[in-house]
Design a protein around this motif. Structure first.
Motif, PDB file in Angstrom:
ATOM      1  N   GLY A 252       1.925  -4.759  10.413  1.00 18.64           N
ATOM      2  CA  GLY A 252       1.057  -5.240  11.476  1.00 18.64           C
ATOM      3  C   GLY A 252      -0.391  -4.817  11.281  1.00 18.64           C
ATOM      4  N   PHE A 253      -0.568  -3.541  10.910  1.00 15.18           N
ATOM      5  CA  PHE A 253      -1.878  -2.984  10.571  1.00 15.18           C
ATOM      6  C   PHE A 253      -2.934  -3.213  11.649  1.00 15.18           C
ATOM      7  N   GLY A 507       8.745   3.742  10.555  1.00 14.83           N
ATOM      8  CA  GLY A 507       9.909   4.630  10.512  1.00 14.83           C
ATOM      9  C   GLY A 507      10.341   5.163  11.865  1.00 14.83           C
ATOM     10  N   HIS A 508      10.041   4.424  12.930  1.00 21.61           N
ATOM     11  CA  HIS A 508      10.388   4.917  14.277  1.00 21.61           C
ATOM     12  C   HIS A 508      11.882   5.143  14.467  1.00 21.61           C
ATOM     13  N   SER A 546      -2.316   4.756  16.318  1.00 23.77           N
ATOM     14  CA  SER A 546      -1.501   5.934  15.950  1.00 23.77           C
ATOM     15  C   SER A 546      -1.052   6.679  17.209  1.00 23.77           C
ATOM     16  N   ILE A 549       3.931   8.378  18.209  1.00 20.74           N
ATOM     17  CA  ILE A 549       4.555   9.697  18.304  1.00 20.74           C
ATOM     18  C   ILE A 549       3.927  10.502  19.441  1.00 20.74           C
ATOM     19  N   ALA A 736       2.417  16.931  18.662  1.00 18.43           N
ATOM     20  CA  ALA A 736       2.172  15.999  17.550  1.00 18.43           C
ATOM     21  C   ALA A 736       0.883  15.225  17.745  1.00 18.43           C
ATOM     22  N   GLU A 741      -3.177   6.227  10.698  1.00 20.91           N
ATOM     23  CA  GLU A 741      -4.438   5.655  10.228  1.00 20.91           C
ATOM     24  C   GLU A 741      -5.253   6.622   9.375  1.00 20.91           C
TER      25      GLU A 741
HETATM   26  N1  MCN Z   1       4.881  10.974  12.501  1.00 18.07           N
HETATM   27  C1  MCN Z   1       5.459  12.216  12.295  1.00 18.07           C
HETATM   28  N2  MCN Z   1       4.784  13.336  12.657  1.00 18.07           N
HETATM   29  C2  MCN Z   1       3.535  13.260  13.180  1.00 18.07           C
HETATM   30  C3  MCN Z   1       2.924  12.012  13.355  1.00 18.07           C
HETATM   31  C4  MCN Z   1       3.642  10.876  13.033  1.00 18.07           C
HETATM   32  O1  MCN Z   1       6.572  12.276  11.753  1.00 18.07           O
HETATM   33  N3  MCN Z   1       2.886  14.364  13.542  1.00 18.07           N
HETATM   34  C5  MCN Z   1       5.607   9.744  12.167  1.00 18.07           C
HETATM   35  C6  MCN Z   1       5.940   8.964  13.435  1.00 18.07           C
HETATM   36  O2  MCN Z   1       7.081   9.393  14.040  1.00 18.07           O
HETATM   37  C7  MCN Z   1       6.019   7.552  12.921  1.00 18.07           C
HETATM   38  C8  MCN Z   1       4.938   7.537  11.845  1.00 18.07           C
HETATM   39  O3  MCN Z   1       4.782   8.888  11.417  1.00 18.07           O
HETATM   40  O4  MCN Z   1       7.282   7.308  12.390  1.00 18.07           O
HETATM   41  C9  MCN Z   1       3.587   7.007  12.356  1.00 18.07           C
HETATM   42  O5  MCN Z   1       3.335   7.577  13.597  1.00 18.07           O
HETATM   43  P1  MCN Z   1       1.964   7.439  14.418  1.00 18.07           P
HETATM   44  O6  MCN Z   1       0.893   8.140  13.719  1.00 18.07           O
HETATM   45  O7  MCN Z   1       2.281   7.790  15.817  1.00 18.07           O
HETATM   46  O8  MCN Z   1       1.584   5.888  14.328  1.00 18.07           O
HETATM   47  P2  MCN Z   1       2.337   4.656  15.021  1.00 18.07           P
HETATM   48  O9  MCN Z   1       3.786   4.790  14.826  1.00 18.07           O
HETATM   49  O10 MCN Z   1       1.797   4.430  16.375  1.00 18.07           O
HETATM   50  O11 MCN Z   1       1.891   3.492  14.062  1.00 18.07           O
HETATM   51  C10 MCN Z   1       0.625   2.868  14.180  1.00 18.07           C
HETATM   52  C11 MCN Z   1      -0.253   3.157  12.995  1.00 18.07           C
HETATM   53  C12 MCN Z   1      -1.315   2.187  12.928  1.00 18.07           C
HETATM   54  S1  MCN Z   1      -2.414   2.196  14.211  1.00 18.07           S
HETATM   55  C13 MCN Z   1      -1.374   1.233  11.936  1.00 18.07           C
HETATM   56  S2  MCN Z   1      -2.611   0.077  11.926  1.00 18.07           S
HETATM   57  C14 MCN Z   1      -0.377   1.217  10.931  1.00 18.07           C
HETATM   58  C15 MCN Z   1       0.292   2.479  10.734  1.00 18.07           C
HETATM   59  O12 MCN Z   1       0.536   3.179  11.804  1.00 18.07           O
HETATM   60  N4  MCN Z   1       0.210   0.089  10.543  1.00 18.07           N
HETATM   61  C16 MCN Z   1       1.277   0.169   9.689  1.00 18.07           C
HETATM   62  N5  MCN Z   1       1.150   2.572   9.712  1.00 18.07           N
HETATM   63  C17 MCN Z   1       1.737   1.442   9.228  1.00 18.07           C
HETATM   64  N6  MCN Z   1       2.755   1.531   8.346  1.00 18.07           N
HETATM   65  C18 MCN Z   1       3.368   0.389   7.952  1.00 18.07           C
HETATM   66  N7  MCN Z   1       4.380   0.502   7.063  1.00 18.07           N
HETATM   67  N8  MCN Z   1       3.015  -0.829   8.407  1.00 18.07           N
HETATM   68  C19 MCN Z   1       1.989  -0.977   9.259  1.00 18.07           C
HETATM   69  O13 MCN Z   1       1.672  -2.177   9.738  1.00 18.07           O
END
Ligand code: MCN
Length: 787
Positions: A252-253, A507-508, A546, A549, A736, A741
């Motif tokens: 989605g990015f 990886g949710h 982001s 989490i 967390a 990003e």
């Molecule tokens: N995570 C973790 N420990 C942390 C932070 C995060 O283990 N301290 C893990 C989370 O549980 C989650 C992953 O890392 O499985 C990403 O978490 P997070 O930073 O919360 O981001 P989001 O899940 O909200 O994802 C959104 C973010 C954004 S804004 C874009 S754009 C994006 C991205 O993540 N687009 C992606 N990563 C991507 N990855 C893929 N493969 N495809 C996209 O479209």
């Protein structure tokens, strides 16, 4: 039970189905009697629509052709942005209407003008070619600065001078004063190049309007509840009459986190025809209809004292919004971008103006990083320039200005308060692992081989965990940014977790299960994570910024606490103890100080047998929680790279890349590593290859992968990523901070820093993004940098 909880590097549970081709994407959904939608799109960047004639289309396989006039007749509302920015003088932004199908005029190439509905995709495509649209072409403008000139074509009557807003933030008086007395100053004009998102799966919508009661939409989106809301408002339907399913989504990015015309068009047509309707974007259509990212022109000035301490920062940005305001398009270059302008530095006075400008290009909106890479780039370029001016080492000037850990919580002069972070430690560690000290030697040996070599680095802070709703509302957000989670412990102790976030590659399914493994003591194989269905998940905001989490994970943690609380009361009842004496750990409820206890599974079974729990208790072990963050989760880090330039070709090769990131408590280090690497790949793409180019008439020249260069595997250096967990977020229950990003924020600035360092001995002090071989070659050979 093996440790699978928070902190364990377990493999992603969702990958099995993807690796075996068993994912269910929107294009895989085939409904009985479905029709196909192909959109007739404008070939002009700016034109009046004089007439649309679809008589040539008539044939049995074509069901109908719809235009903006039909939507108007049905009273379909405009595509309202969900964030409205005010100008510095308090005036609301100019908000001209955007219609899902154009009404009267088109303002960018690719704008949808008519929807052809046929029994097959081929028939719809063939018929679309036969729709005759008479246009009166108008002059177009694609550059934001040019669009503000008096003689520029006007896109919207409601926006004189093509200006949407003139956002201002900070203390201009304090900045002026600081500049007046400052012994040193650096100023730069910077371009942040326009980018095109390129997820593996194109955007897609299937709408089933067969029944009057319920409209079901399958949509490749990051934000199911948000799209349900916007579509329901436009179609004037109750939200409860719409079910939005975002099944597996192939990336989605950020750009799939916005409301698009096709969602409205396909939903409306499906209801009107009482049939399922399918629209799947072709790759060329993605280039002509997906939101784009960045596109800033910035003048930035930094005042310094004699020792290189930052005194004041002034930023003036012109942000190209494209032809219309997308969902969050106005907020990215204003509210979001400006909040990051303190960065990791102690700059006492900061002021920014950011002018949002309409042009005849596709709308811009969030794209991985969304305002943060732009802010980081401004700050890091200024820091390098200042180091050069004052003849200080680039690391030293940063050290002198970094906010120290003991200054936390730190209120920045631009508004936000950072709760924690040890920026000096992160930078020091980065320089160690990247062997900054050894660079001079490596540079010498490169020189002997005829190569130019540079080492660059960048520090960043990121407002992850979007967003504290009160902060967002104060800056114009029209929606809240909470997240909601529901946990159902089934009678056999297996668990379902329902969240309003969405998984399209992050990886949710694994990490949310890991949180519950830690909190409830269940194996992750017994946890099902459910996202992306508005009829199953009661509420939600979606995935972007982001946030999943920090915000979704926190809602889940809160819901788990409620489950534990109820479980304690049930166990206490059965064990004839007081609930206050119960403890819970490792999946077992115990009476403190005794060996008496019950497992979660036993308690869950009892929870569904009314005779097993107190009469005043409700049946079941399920609960929900919402979480609205009190602040952003301030992820931060420092990234470095070493690059070599080929003098003959101008090709930049990034030889090594290092990142030290503070994402607070790490749920899954393997997934975070993957997220950082993915972000770095996109950041390197922005720095070295990707460039969205329109010609002066508004035609998209980079309209295919032949012209728009994504980074390839061979462009990727080895990426060494280290995580520092010493500074957990202080205001969410997991500690967390987001990581999704990070790579795309630090990488562009780090790469440019390295390349300029390599070029400085030749007298080169400036180069604009992206650093394509041609640009670097021109700079090397003293020619004017190409467009
Ligand atoms: N995570 C973790 N420990 C942390 C932070 C995060 O283990 N301290 C893990 C989370 O549980 C989650 C992953 O890392 O499985 C990403 O978490 P997070 O930073 O919360 O981001 P989001 O899940 O909200 O994802 C959104 C973010 C954004 S804004 C874009 S754009 C994006 C991205 O993540 N687009 C992606 N990563 C991507 N990855 C893929 N493969 N495809 C996209 O479209």
């Amino acid at each position: 039970m093996a440790h699978e909880g928070i902190g364990a590097p377990v493999r992603r549970v969702e990958d099995d189905k993807f690796l075996r081709g068993l994912g269910q994407f929107v294009a895989d959904i085939t409904l009985p009697g479905e029709l196909h939608c192909v959109l007739v799109r404008s070939p002009h960047a700016h034109a009046k629509i004089l007439r649309i004639d679809s008589t040539a289309v008539a044939r049995p396989s074509v069901v109908d052709v719809f235009t903006g006039a039909d939507m108007a007749t049905d009273g379909i509302g405009p595509m309202a942005p969900l964030w409205a920015i005010k100008s510095g003088d308090g005036k609301p932004m100019a908000e001209p209407p955007r219609w899902a199908l154009a009404r009267g005029a088109v303002r960018h190439v690719g704008e949808a003008v008519a929807a052809v509905i046929a029994e097959s995709a081929t028939a719809a495509r063939e018929a679309a070619d036969l729709v005759q649209v008479d246009y009166e072409a108008l002059p177009a403008v694609v550059d934001a600065t040019a669009a503000m000139r008096g003689d520029a074509p006007l896109l919207h009557q409601a926006a004189p001078g093509n200006v949407c807003f003139r956002f201002a933030r900070g203390d201009e008086g304090a900045v002026r004063k600081a500049f007046a007395g400052a012994p040193h100053m650096v100023r730069l004009d910077l371009v942040n190049n326009r980018l095109i998102g390129a997820a593996i799966e194109p955007r897609a919508v299937v709408a089933d309007g067969s029944t009057a009661e319920k409209l079901t939409l399958y949509c490749a989106t990051q934000v199911p509840h948000l799209i349900r809301r916007t579509v329901s408002e436009q179609l004037n339907l109750p939200q409860s009459a719409i079910r939005l399913i975002a099944p597996d989504v192939g990336g989605g990015f950020g750009y799939k986190g916005k409301h698009y015309p096709e969602e409205t068009i396909v939903a409306w047509v499906a209801r009107r025809l009482r049939r399922p309707v399918k629209w799947i974007a072709t790759r060329s259509e993605c280039f002509a209809s997906d939101n784009q990212g960045r596109d800033h022109q910035t003048h930035a000035e930094l005042a310094l004292d004699a020792e290189g301490h930052f005194l004041a920062l002034r930023v003036d940005t012109i942000a190209n919004l494209g032809a219309y305001i997308s969902t969050f398009g106005a907020a990215i270059p204003s509210a979001i971008y400006s909040a990051l302008l303190a960065g990791v530095y102690r700059t006492p006075a900061i002021a920014i103006t950011s002018t949002g400008v309409f042009t005849n290009t596709l709308p811009t909106d969030a794209y991985r990083g969304a305002g943060r890479p732009e802010a980081c780039y401004v700050l890091e370029r200024l820091a390098d320039e200042a180091a050069h001016l004052l003849k200080l080492d680039r690391a030293e000037i940063r050290r002198r200005n970094l906010i120290p850990a003991d200054a936390m919580p730190y209120k920045t002069p631009i508004g936000p308060v950072y709760d924690c972070g040890d920026f000096p430690k992160i930078l020091a560690r980065l320089l160690d692992i990247a062997d900054y000290r050894g660079f001079a030697k490596r540079r010498q040996s490169a020189e002997r081989a005829g190569k130019l070599r540079g080492f660059g680095f960048a520090c960043y802070v990121e407002s992850s965990g979007v967003a504290p709703s009160r902060f967002a509302a104060a800056l114009g957000a029209r929606i809240g940014f909470f997240e909601a989670a529901t946990i159902r412990v089934q009678p056999d102790g297996s668990v379902q977790a329902l969240l309003g976030t969405h998984n399209h590659g992050q990886g949710h399914a694994t990490t949310f299960a890991q949180i519950l493994s830690s909190r409830l003591g269940v194996p992750i194989a017994r946890v099902e994570v459910i996202e992306g269905d508005t009829d199953r998940v009661p509420f939600g905001s979606g995935t972007f910024g982001s946030r999943s989490i920090a915000v979704g994970g926190s809602a889940l943690d809160r819901a788990a606490a409620k489950i534990i609380d109820k479980g304690k009361r049930i166990a206490a009842h059965l064990l004839e103890a007081s609930a206050a004496d119960m403890t819970f750990g490792g999946g077992v409820f115990s009476v403190a100080g005794t060996d008496r206890g019950m497992t979660l599974r036993e308690v869950a079974r009892a929870a569904y047998v009314p005779a097993s729990f107190p009469a005043d208790m409700e049946l079941g072990l399920h609960d929900s929680a919402v979480y609205d963050p009190p602040s952003f989760a301030w992820s931060n880090g420092a990234h470095a790279c070493e690059a070599e330039i080929d003098r003959e070709t101008g090709e930049v090769r990034v030889l090594g890349y290092w990142g030290v990131d503070d994402v607070g408590t790490v749920i899954n280090p393997m997934i975070v590593d993957g997220q950082i690497q993915g972000g770095v790949a996109q950041g390197l793409g922005q720095a070295l290859r990707e460039h969205c180019v329109y010609d002066d008439s508004g035609q998209l020249l980079s309209g295919s992968f032949m012209d728009y260069a994504l980074p390839r595997a061979a462009d990727m250096p080895p990426v060494v990523s280290e995580l520092d967990e010493s500074q957990p977020c202080t205001h969410n229950p997991l500690g967390a901070k987001g990581c999704g990003e990070a790579g795309s924020i630090g990488a562009p600035a780090a790469v440019v820093s390295a390349v300029l360092e390599a070029l400085r001995p030749l007298g080169v002090t400036d180069i604009q993004l992206p650093l394509t071989p041609e640009r670097v070659w021109r700079v090397l050979h003293g020619a004017k940098p190409g467009a």
